[in-house]
Design a protein around this motif. Structure first.
Motif, PDB file in Angstrom:
ATOM      1  N   ASN A  14     -22.339  17.032   5.667  1.00 21.06           N
ATOM      2  CA  ASN A  14     -23.095  17.705   4.758  1.00 21.06           C
ATOM      3  C   ASN A  14     -21.849  18.504   3.805  1.00 21.06           C
ATOM      4  OD1 ASN A  14     -26.235  17.503   5.316  1.00 21.06           O
ATOM      5  ND2 ASN A  14     -25.599  18.426   7.144  1.00 21.06           N
ATOM      6  N   SER A  70     -25.274  28.617   3.620  1.00 15.13           N
ATOM      7  CA  SER A  70     -25.574  29.934   3.223  1.00 15.13           C
ATOM      8  C   SER A  70     -25.777  31.105   4.234  1.00 15.13           C
ATOM      9  CB  SER A  70     -27.126  29.891   2.518  1.00 15.13           C
ATOM     10  OG  SER A  70     -27.517  31.228   1.995  1.00 15.13           O
ATOM     11  N   PRO A  71     -25.427  32.373   3.827  1.00 12.84           N
ATOM     12  CA  PRO A  71     -25.433  33.604   4.795  1.00 12.84           C
ATOM     13  C   PRO A  71     -26.909  33.718   5.222  1.00 12.84           C
ATOM     14  CG  PRO A  71     -24.865  34.272   2.425  1.00 12.84           C
ATOM     15  CD  PRO A  71     -24.721  32.694   2.644  1.00 12.84           C
ATOM     16  N   GLN A  72     -27.724  33.383   4.223  1.00 11.11           N
ATOM     17  CA  GLN A  72     -29.189  33.418   4.494  1.00 11.11           C
ATOM     18  C   GLN A  72     -29.371  32.539   5.847  1.00 11.11           C
ATOM     19  OE1 GLN A  72     -31.834  35.005   2.548  1.00 11.11           O
ATOM     20  NE2 GLN A  72     -31.083  34.793   0.465  1.00 11.11           N
ATOM     21  N   GLU A  75     -25.898  34.053   8.711  1.00 10.47           N
ATOM     22  CA  GLU A  75     -24.864  35.141   8.622  1.00 10.47           C
ATOM     23  C   GLU A  75     -25.133  35.925  10.016  1.00 10.47           C
ATOM     24  OE1 GLU A  75     -23.406  38.099   5.430  1.00 10.47           O
ATOM     25  OE2 GLU A  75     -25.643  38.536   5.559  1.00 10.47           O
ATOM     26  N   ASN A  96     -20.263  30.590   0.893  1.00 15.28           N
ATOM     27  CA  ASN A  96     -21.488  29.475   0.795  1.00 15.28           C
ATOM     28  C   ASN A  96     -21.133  28.112   0.152  1.00 15.28           C
ATOM     29  OD1 ASN A  96     -23.703  28.063   0.791  1.00 15.28           O
ATOM     30  ND2 ASN A  96     -24.933  29.891  -0.243  1.00 15.28           N
ATOM     31  N   GLU A  99     -24.970  25.065   0.337  1.00 14.41           N
ATOM     32  CA  GLU A  99     -26.156  25.050  -0.425  1.00 14.41           C
ATOM     33  C   GLU A  99     -25.374  25.576  -1.980  1.00 14.41           C
ATOM     34  OE1 GLU A  99     -26.004  26.359   2.271  1.00 14.41           O
ATOM     35  OE2 GLU A  99     -28.288  26.386   3.251  1.00 14.41           O
ATOM     36  N   HIS A 100     -24.438  26.253  -2.106  1.00 10.57           N
ATOM     37  CA  HIS A 100     -23.931  26.357  -3.523  1.00 10.57           C
ATOM     38  C   HIS A 100     -22.941  25.464  -3.866  1.00 10.57           C
ATOM     39  CE1 HIS A 100     -25.830  31.013  -3.467  1.00 10.57           C
ATOM     40  NE2 HIS A 100     -26.463  29.939  -3.334  1.00 10.57           N
ATOM     41  N   TRP A 103     -23.870  20.497  -1.723  1.00  3.52           N
ATOM     42  CA  TRP A 103     -25.271  19.941  -1.698  1.00  3.52           C
ATOM     43  C   TRP A 103     -25.681  19.905  -3.311  1.00  3.52           C
ATOM     44  CZ3 TRP A 103     -28.699  22.477   2.557  1.00  3.52           C
ATOM     45  CH2 TRP A 103     -28.539  21.842   3.769  1.00  3.52           C
ATOM     46  N   VAL A 104     -24.941  20.549  -3.969  1.00  5.55           N
ATOM     47  CA  VAL A 104     -25.187  20.409  -5.523  1.00  5.55           C
ATOM     48  C   VAL A 104     -24.306  19.624  -6.475  1.00  5.55           C
ATOM     49  CG1 VAL A 104     -26.866  22.440  -5.618  1.00  5.55           C
ATOM     50  CG2 VAL A 104     -24.428  22.919  -5.838  1.00  5.55           C
ATOM     51  N   HIS A 105     -23.057  19.757  -5.829  1.00  2.01           N
ATOM     52  CA  HIS A 105     -22.008  18.932  -6.626  1.00  2.01           C
ATOM     53  C   HIS A 105     -21.718  17.633  -5.930  1.00  2.01           C
ATOM     54  CE1 HIS A 105     -22.395  22.505  -8.781  1.00  2.01           C
ATOM     55  NE2 HIS A 105     -21.623  23.283  -7.776  1.00  2.01           N
ATOM     56  N   SER A 106     -22.582  16.979  -5.242  1.00  3.07           N
ATOM     57  CA  SER A 106     -22.176  15.605  -4.520  1.00  3.07           C
ATOM     58  C   SER A 106     -21.739  14.546  -5.378  1.00  3.07           C
ATOM     59  CB  SER A 106     -23.386  15.271  -3.696  1.00  3.07           C
ATOM     60  OG  SER A 106     -24.555  15.133  -4.635  1.00  3.07           O
ATOM     61  N   LYS A 115     -14.338  24.053  -6.381  1.00  2.00           N
ATOM     62  CA  LYS A 115     -15.260  25.181  -6.346  1.00  2.00           C
ATOM     63  C   LYS A 115     -15.240  25.926  -4.850  1.00  2.00           C
ATOM     64  CE  LYS A 115     -19.917  26.560  -6.960  1.00  2.00           C
ATOM     65  NZ  LYS A 115     -21.144  26.251  -7.858  1.00  2.00           N
ATOM     66  N   LEU A 119     -14.702  29.661  -3.911  1.00  2.56           N
ATOM     67  CA  LEU A 119     -15.584  30.498  -3.084  1.00  2.56           C
ATOM     68  C   LEU A 119     -14.871  31.097  -1.965  1.00  2.56           C
ATOM     69  CD1 LEU A 119     -18.427  28.031  -3.287  1.00  2.56           C
ATOM     70  CD2 LEU A 119     -18.089  30.257  -4.727  1.00  2.56           C
TER      71      LEU A 119
ATOM     72  N   GLY B  26     -29.891  23.802  -3.518  1.00  6.36           N
ATOM     73  CA  GLY B  26     -29.043  22.973  -2.622  1.00  6.36           C
ATOM     74  C   GLY B  26     -29.662  22.437  -1.557  1.00  6.36           C
ATOM     75  N   LEU B  30     -30.592  19.461  -5.733  1.00 10.81           N
ATOM     76  CA  LEU B  30     -30.428  19.176  -7.270  1.00 10.81           C
ATOM     77  C   LEU B  30     -29.250  19.448  -7.646  1.00 10.81           C
ATOM     78  CD1 LEU B  30     -34.014  21.580  -7.544  1.00 10.81           C
ATOM     79  CD2 LEU B  30     -33.507  19.013  -7.784  1.00 10.81           C
ATOM     80  N   THR B  31     -28.567  18.617  -8.423  1.00 12.01           N
ATOM     81  CA  THR B  31     -27.224  18.676  -8.682  1.00 12.01           C
ATOM     82  C   THR B  31     -27.298  19.721 -10.185  1.00 12.01           C
ATOM     83  OG1 THR B  31     -27.053  16.691  -9.793  1.00 12.01           O
ATOM     84  CG2 THR B  31     -26.221  16.936  -7.701  1.00 12.01           C
ATOM     85  N   ARG B  37     -19.801  30.345 -10.362  1.00 11.43           N
ATOM     86  CA  ARG B  37     -19.295  31.009  -9.172  1.00 11.43           C
ATOM     87  C   ARG B  37     -20.230  32.103  -8.735  1.00 11.43           C
ATOM     88  NH1 ARG B  37     -17.155  27.210  -9.564  1.00 11.43           N
ATOM     89  NH2 ARG B  37     -15.071  26.450  -9.741  1.00 11.43           N
TER      90      ARG B  37
END
Lengths: 666, 144
Positions: A14, A70-72, A75, A96, A99-100, A103-106, A115, A119, B26, B30-31, B37
């Motif tokens: 992942n 994610s910390p959600q 954590e 994170n 999720e941040h 998964w969003v910059h694959s 990034k 982070l 995420g 969704l990219t 940041r």
């Protein structure tokens, strides 16, 4: 100086599938104060957590950064992990990078890695400025509040009461039972709804641990998990419940008749009434908007000229135990509870918004729930299915599915979950009532996912001979005594026209009126339709995002009876997990005042929504602000309101947040 | 400006709605462009002038503050504080010679993963179109 350990999680593929873990680790090695870097296939697994604990001990780590999900998500998990290794659980920061990042910059591995490194850098800079924080024990009220007395709320209340905890059940209507009480039989077993519901309603009323407040509404909720303070408005019934024997003379003799809400206007009720014969409690209420004596009193109070309306007071004169009490007034009760279950249920979509179905003009175009009342032996026609217009028995019945469901035009994209099944049930019941009835069911798709549901649909088709037609209805109009239903059979690709005696609209489910306002006062989130939002759609399906407030039934989303009962029980267990604790721990991430910097302007006090800022006189006679930690929720509004940089927020201090910003350019 | 100019955006996201909304983006895979940041804050009302101006002082091309929708603040009215402060901060930015549009306040709920990803894509494109900062502050932009 602190020794910081950085643990980079692969999360299987992942994270590792997108982010170059080796590069992140190499970069972390060079970050200030970092003395140890390691990776983990799955940090949250037992192996992963053990590796973190061992590294803390072996490497004498003083702070930890875990670059993972994610910390959600984890954590809390990792706070426990570091605590087990002897570290203060608040000396941990999560970066994170799932999720941040992954998964969003694959689609851009190099940028994702870059990034992820930043982070981690931010987290390292922040954790270096963490302080050890300590929780405090706080007491709690071992009592629950259930809002809504439908099947979900009933189930939740009974489960908690049976576990030995006191429960207050608040219902807005004069009786509990909710929508289920209006149903005739239930799918797919066809057992009678009241037969399975009324025993539970009686159990609620007789349970020593349940305080039942009907005809009452929750007005406001304050406080926090374990220590909520609730204001409940008990509306006046004008009937003394301690005297009333439920003999029924009052409502039989009351001369004022109005359409009964419980029967969806299909029959009358009196101005003093119980919604249905098995109501719990079986104490009548006087409907203030329609009672003749109340109208008379209002007329006199206005001091108008002219003919006075009749005084009536027939109920009062005829009531054998003298239970009518005109002096009774609304009361506000204040209760302390430790946990809250919200089960506010649903109402059906207003089908008059559909012009093509007559917009409510045709009396023989009825809703599914109206048909339930017609089918019910305790309904307005005592179980005889007749056309509202002329009282004749319908022979050709057309069902229209998805009225206010799966229709973007009406702003209702969602499926109401139960309509396919109740249409099949009603077709079977209609055939049982009158073998000459022919049902036609217009559908978009047949949704029959539950246990025994698909078999039930077949039963409607094979035994009750219901004809299923796939397609939408374009138009319904009256032609003499018949209703002409025009639509399309989209499987055959040709138009259909049926001359029906009765049309049943399967109106969809929407949240009860007032649910949004209640959610606002409870501080829980709701979606665009007003359904309450779960803390996690899969893993925390009956919890709200506010600790100590739980959700059940159709307040969350359309659901059937088994689903609602399961959620009622689930919410009860979650609430019991709060109530059964000896004490609760307070969140230490609260605001703190620097007494040397505070000038006593109290801008913080004005910003605080929780009355958590008190004043205090110092030894040198200066009046300054001080934070009441048990009331502070840690929002930090006081920090941004403070002009003198005297206020800070533990865990999200100005220094920590600035360190995160600065780290981005270091 | 060269096409490969990549703005650097700092996002202050409230823990209860917008941070969870970004998580939802995420979870839903969704990219969106990797320009942002994210800094987690308990409430959008926690973000003060110091934090925002520090970002610009350091060279941020833009700052996004995101919180719960009006009426849905976990702390009842923190987002209203953020909204009032935002109006003042935008004026402050133009006083500093920085385009107002480089600071943006948005409401993103925990369920709005799609909205978040669209917001970041759109905001990144807007800021890229605006180009590097033109004020005399610290060198803007920089590699991501």
């Amino acid at each position: 100086m602190a020794r910081i350990g950085v643990f980079v999680c692969h999360c299987g593929s992942n994270i590792a599938g997108t982010v170059n873990i080796a590069q992140v680790m190499a970069a972390a090695q060079t970050m200030p104060l970092v003395t140890f870097v390691a990776d983990n296939k799955y940090s949250c697994s037992e192996i992963g957590q053990t590796a973190i604990r061992e590294a803390i001990l072996k490497q004498k780590l003083e702070r930890v950064v875990i670059a993972a999900c994610s910390p959600q998500m984890h954590e809390a998990t990792f706070r426990k992990t570091v605590a087990q290794a002897g570290l203060n659980p608040y000396l941990l920061e999560i970066a994170n990078i799932r999720e941040h990042c992954s998964w969003v910059h694959s689609n851009d591995k190099a940028a994702a890695t870059k990034k992820a490194i930043e982070l981690v850098k931010m987290a390292v800079a922040k954790v270096a400025r963490h302080e050890a924080l300590f929780t405090k024990e706080i007491g709690l009220t071992k009592k629950a509040l259930v809002i809504g007395g439908g099947i979900s709320g009933i189930q939740a209340a009974l489960d908690m009461a049976n576990a030995g905890y006191p429960v207050i059940l608040v219902e807005r209507e004069p009786t509990i039972g909710g929508r289920m009480a209006q149903l005739d039989k239930t799918f797919p077993t066809l057992d009678c709804s009241s037969c399975i519901l009324t025993p539970k309603m009686v159990e609620v009323a007789q349970h020593p641990n349940i305080t039942l407040l009907t005809y009452a509404e929750v007005k406001s909720v304050r406080g926090f998990v374990g220590n909520f303070e609730v204001e409940i408005l008990q509306r006046a019934r004008k009937v003394d419940a301690s005297k009333c024997t439920s003999c029924g003379i009052c409502w039989q003799k009351c001369p004022e008749k109005i359409p009964a809400e419980f029967n969806l206007g299909l029959g009358p009720r009196a101005a003093i009434y119980t919604p249905f014969p098995q109501a719990v409690p079986n104490i009548p209420s006087i409907d203030l908007a329609h009672c003749r004596y109340i109208k008379y009193q209002e007329f006199v109070a206005r001091g108008e000229e002219g003919k006075k309306p009749p005084q009536c007071r027939i109920c009062e004169r005829l009531c054998p135990p003298q239970a009518i009490d005109w002096e009774q007034s609304d009361q506000v009760l204040v209760e302390k509870v430790g946990a809250i279950v919200v089960a506010t249920g649903y109402q059906t979509f207003d089908h008059t918004r559909y012009g093509e179905f007559g917009a409510g003009r045709y009396p023989d175009v009825i809703t599914g729930i109206q048909l339930e009342r017609l089918l019910s032996a305790s309904g307005p026609t005592e179980g005889e299915v007749v056309r509202p217009s002329d009282g004749t028995h319908p022979k050709t019945v057309v069902f229209v599915s998805c009225v206010g469901s799966r229709d973007e035009r009406m702003g209702r994209a969602y499926c109401s979950n139960v309509c396919c099944m109740y249409m099949a049930k009603q077709a079977i019941l209609l055939k049982e009532h009158d073998p000459e009835v022919q049902s036609y069911i217009f559908y978009i798709d047949i949704r029959a996912g539950g246990k025994g549901y698909e078999e039930f649909i077949r039963r409607a088709q094979e035994e009750a001979r219901a004809i299923y037609l796939r397609g939408r209805i374009s138009h319904i109009y009256q032609d003499g005594k018949k209703l002409i239903v025009r639509g399309e059979d989209s499987l055959l690709g040709r138009p259909v026209e049926i001359a029906a005696d009765l049309v049943v609209l399967a109106t969809g489910i929407e949240p009860s009126a007032g649910a949004k306002e209640l959610a606002q006062s409870l501080n829980i989130s709701y979606d665009a339709h007003g359904f309450m939002v779960e803390a996690h759609p899969k893993l925390r399906p009956v919890e709200s995002r506010t600790e100590g407030i739980f959700l059940a039934g159709t307040a969350i989303a359309p659901n059937d009876i088994p689903g609602c009962v399961a959620q009622g029980s689930a919410a009860a267990v979650k609430a019991l997990a709060v109530l059964s604790r000896p004490s609760l721990v307070s969140d230490p991430m609260v605001a703190i005042v620097d007494p040397l910097r505070c000038t006593g302007c109290f801008a913080c006090q004005r910003a605080c929504a929780f009355n958590a800022i008190d004043s205090q006189v110092t030894r040198d006679g200066k009046t300054i602000a001080v934070v009441n930690e048990s009331l502070c929720k840690g929002c930090g509004l006081c920090v941004s309101a403070c002009r003198g940089v005297a206020m800070n927020l533990k865990g999200f201090s100005q220094q920590q947040l600035l360190a995160e910003v600065n780290a981005l350019w270091r | 400006m060269a096409l490969d100019y990549q703005p650097k955006i700092v996002g202050f996201l409230c823990n209860w709605c917008s941070y969870a909304g970004a998580d939802m983006a995420g979870t839903s895979r969704l990219t969106y462009p990797p320009n942002i940041r994210i800094i987690r804050v308990p409430c959008s009302g926690r973000v003060d002038a110091t934090l925002v101006t520090k970002c610009f002082q350091q060279g941020a091309d833009a700052v996004l503050v995101a919180g719960c929708h009006p009426g849905e603040c976990h702390y009842s009215e923190g987002n209203y504080h953020a909204r009032r402060r935002f109006t003042v901060l935008r004026e402050l930015l133009s006083f500093l010679g920085i385009e107002k549009d480089r600071l943006r306040l948005e409401w993103v709920s925990a369920a709005e993963g799609k909205k978040f990803s669209q917001l970041v894509s759109e905001f990144s494109a807007e800021i890229a179109h605006l180009g590097p900062r033109k004020d005399n502050g610290k060198a803007a932009g920089g590699s991501l």
